[in-house]
Design a protein around this motif. Structure first.
Motif, short mmCIF file in Angstrom:
data_model
loop_
_atom_site.label_atom_id
_atom_site.label_comp_id
_atom_site.label_asym_id
_atom_site.label_seq_id
_atom_site.Cartn_x
_atom_site.Cartn_y
_atom_site.Cartn_z
N TYR A 197 0.81 -1.21 0.00
CA TYR A 197 0.00 0.00 0.00
C TYR A 197 0.85 1.27 0.00
O TYR A 197 1.86 1.37 0.71
CB TYR A 197 -0.95 -0.01 1.20
CG TYR A 197 -2.12 -0.93 0.97
CD1 TYR A 197 -3.27 -0.47 0.34
CD2 TYR A 197 -2.06 -2.27 1.35
CE1 TYR A 197 -4.34 -1.32 0.10
CE2 TYR A 197 -3.13 -3.13 1.10
CZ TYR A 197 -4.27 -2.65 0.47
OH TYR A 197 -5.32 -3.50 0.22
N ASP A 199 -1.07 4.32 0.10
CA ASP A 199 -1.95 5.11 0.95
C ASP A 199 -3.20 4.26 1.19
O ASP A 199 -3.23 3.09 0.77
CB ASP A 199 -2.26 6.48 0.33
CG ASP A 199 -2.96 6.40 -1.03
OD1 ASP A 199 -3.65 5.39 -1.29
OD2 ASP A 199 -2.85 7.34 -1.83
N PRO A 200 -4.25 4.75 1.82
CA PRO A 200 -5.41 3.90 2.12
C PRO A 200 -6.13 3.32 0.90
O PRO A 200 -6.90 2.37 1.05
CB PRO A 200 -6.33 4.85 2.90
CG PRO A 200 -5.41 5.84 3.53
CD PRO A 200 -4.34 6.06 2.52
N SER A 282 1.39 6.46 3.42
CA SER A 282 0.70 7.69 3.78
C SER A 282 -0.60 7.37 4.52
O SER A 282 -1.37 6.51 4.08
CB SER A 282 0.40 8.52 2.53
OG SER A 282 -0.38 9.65 2.85
N ALA A 283 -0.83 8.04 5.63
CA ALA A 283 -2.06 7.82 6.39
C ALA A 283 -3.27 8.39 5.67
O ALA A 283 -4.40 7.96 5.91
CB ALA A 283 -1.93 8.45 7.78
N ALA A 284 -3.08 9.35 4.79
CA ALA A 284 -4.17 9.95 4.03
C ALA A 284 -3.91 9.73 2.54
O ALA A 284 -2.78 9.48 2.10
CB ALA A 284 -4.27 11.43 4.33
N LYS A 285 -4.98 9.80 1.76
CA LYS A 285 -4.83 9.63 0.32
C LYS A 285 -3.90 10.69 -0.25
O LYS A 285 -4.02 11.88 0.06
CB LYS A 285 -6.21 9.73 -0.35
CG LYS A 285 -6.16 9.55 -1.87
CD LYS A 285 -7.55 9.70 -2.48
CE LYS A 285 -7.46 9.61 -3.99
NZ LYS A 285 -8.79 9.78 -4.63
N ILE A 286 -2.95 10.24 -1.07
CA ILE A 286 -1.99 11.16 -1.68
C ILE A 286 -2.72 12.00 -2.73
O ILE A 286 -3.34 11.45 -3.65
CB ILE A 286 -0.83 10.37 -2.32
CG1 ILE A 286 -0.10 9.54 -1.25
CG2 ILE A 286 0.13 11.33 -3.01
CD1 ILE A 286 0.94 8.60 -1.81
N LYS A 287 -2.66 13.31 -2.58
CA LYS A 287 -3.39 14.22 -3.46
C LYS A 287 -2.53 14.65 -4.65
O LYS A 287 -1.29 14.65 -4.59
CB LYS A 287 -3.83 15.47 -2.68
CG LYS A 287 -4.65 15.19 -1.42
CD LYS A 287 -5.98 14.55 -1.76
CE LYS A 287 -6.90 14.53 -0.54
NZ LYS A 287 -6.39 13.68 0.55
#
Length: 402
Positions: A197, A199-200, A282-287
């Protein structure tokens, strides 16, 4: 073929098994117990099989059915097989047409048990199962899931499609003289492709479908082995009688394979583990960046599972089998690269697939070359992945004999 049906609620599932057997061209005689007819009536069995149905040795006595049915069978499968039926079969009781048929059959016999967990785990039932297996019968491990009422646990009848596949494999093994040549062996198979993974929602992965690994597990079960299947992100039904352990990442696959391989007679690494993983998730979705720039992802190499299984065996006499998906490049041909991999990994057998152009992945067919550590090579012509699986187990069995 004889389909025996004993008196459990799962008898309704045997209707689907019967339909699959007859539609594939098999001549099926259904022999239910009297208790089974309390769940599914004789007209249903007669309508689906195209043959009259009886539970008693006193019907059509002039044809001696209690002897003739078993003598003429190429395969007997009992689904569901209740605790009572297993006990009668183990002790040679013959109080109805089905138990008489089991005593007179000289063909392969498959039992697909179905009962509550407590009944399956009772020492009496386990002793009966051991007795039947010691006599050459194939007793499939029951599935885990919803049972009668609100209960869940081990004891559920495997799905009819999976029982059907076992029957077909047992017939094929008998026709080739293999029989239950893996009886008493514990084998571990991995299947599928791991995910690493980012990110999520995003991950690094590969195209492995798990079809070949599942075929290996199913055929090993049909040849009598106790099978543990470690499945990485596979969307396929569990093979009948196989213990399935589900994983996602390469680290999880590594941990479960090392644990399952301890004491195993053979280990087959058919899964495709990711070679690399991100150094961080990454704990949050990579933007997406407003300026159009791309994120930088640093990778680190994963553990080499096949190398570890081959070089750190808990049993020196175990057989370790690896897979190599190769395309060939400027450094060598597919077979040359695979031979170098075999030496580097230290396994006994390496199954080589030429995946140029995406071949093999997701396809029901396969062809391969099986390279051995003694320098021999076995070409497996294109055929079903089940046929390829049998060819692999043939090579494993030869090494057991050696």
């Amino acid at each position: 073929m004889v389909l025996g049906v004993s008196g459990g609620i799962a008898a309704y599932k045997a209707c689907e098994l019967l339909r699959r057997l007859t539609e594939s061209g098999h001549d099926v005689t259904v022999v239910p117990t009297a208790a089974a007819l309390e769940f599914v009536g004789a007209p249903t069995w007669a309508g689906l099989s195209g043959k009259p149905v009886s539970t008693s040795v006193w019907d059509d006595v002039h044809q001696v059915p209690h002897v003739r049915i078993g003598q003429s069978a190429d395969l007997v499968v009992v689904a569901p097989a209740t605790a009572d039926l297993l006990a009668k079969a183990a002790h040679g009781l013959a109080d109805d047409l089905l138990t008489n048929t089991l005593l007179t059959a000289r063909c392969p016999v498959v039992f697909a048990p179905a009962m509550h967990t407590e009944m399956w785990e009772h020492p009496a039932t386990q002793a009966n199962v051991d007795t039947l297996r010691s006599r050459g019968a194939l007793v499939i491990e029951p599935a885990e899931g919803r049972l009668t009422g609100k209960d869940t646990g081990k004891g559920r009848l495997p799905e009819p499609a999976e029982i059907y596949d076992v029957c077909v494999d047992v017939l094929a093994s008998g026709a080739t003289g293999r029989g239950l040549d893996l009886a008493g062996r514990h084998v571990v198979v991995s299947a599928g492709g791991t995910r690493e993974y980012l990110d999520p929602v995003r991950f690094l992965g590969n195209r492995s479908s798990g079809l070949q690994g599942y075929a290996l597990a199913r055929t090993a079960q049909a040849r009598g082995a106790e099978v543990t299947l470690v499945a990485a992100n596979v969307a396929l039904p569990d093979p009948a009688g196989v213990k399935v352990v589900r994983v996602e990442t390469t680290a999880e696959l590594h941990s479960e394979m090392v644990a399952a391989a301890a004491g195993a007679d053979a280990v087959v690494m058919a899964a495709a583990p990711a070679d690399f993983r991100p150094t961080g998730v990454s704990a949050a979705k990579i933007k997406k960046a407003d300026d159009g720039s791309s994120p930088s992802i640093e990778l680190v190499q994963n553990a080499d599972i096949l190398h570890e299984l081959a070089h750190h065996r808990s049993r020196p006499d175990s057989v370790v089998v690896g897979f190599a998906a190769e395309t060939g490049d400027d450094s060598g041909s597919v077979r040359e690269l695979a031979a170098a991999k075999l030496a580097r990994k230290g396994c006994d057998l390496l199954v080589v697939n030429d995946v140029s152009g995406g071949a093999v992945f997701g396809s029901p067919d396969n062809e391969a070359v099986i390279l051995a550590s003694d320098g021999t090579a076995t070409d497996v012509p294109r055929g079903s992945k089940t046929a390829v699986a049998h060819a692999i187990w043939d090579q494993v069995v030869r090494r057991f004999g050696a």
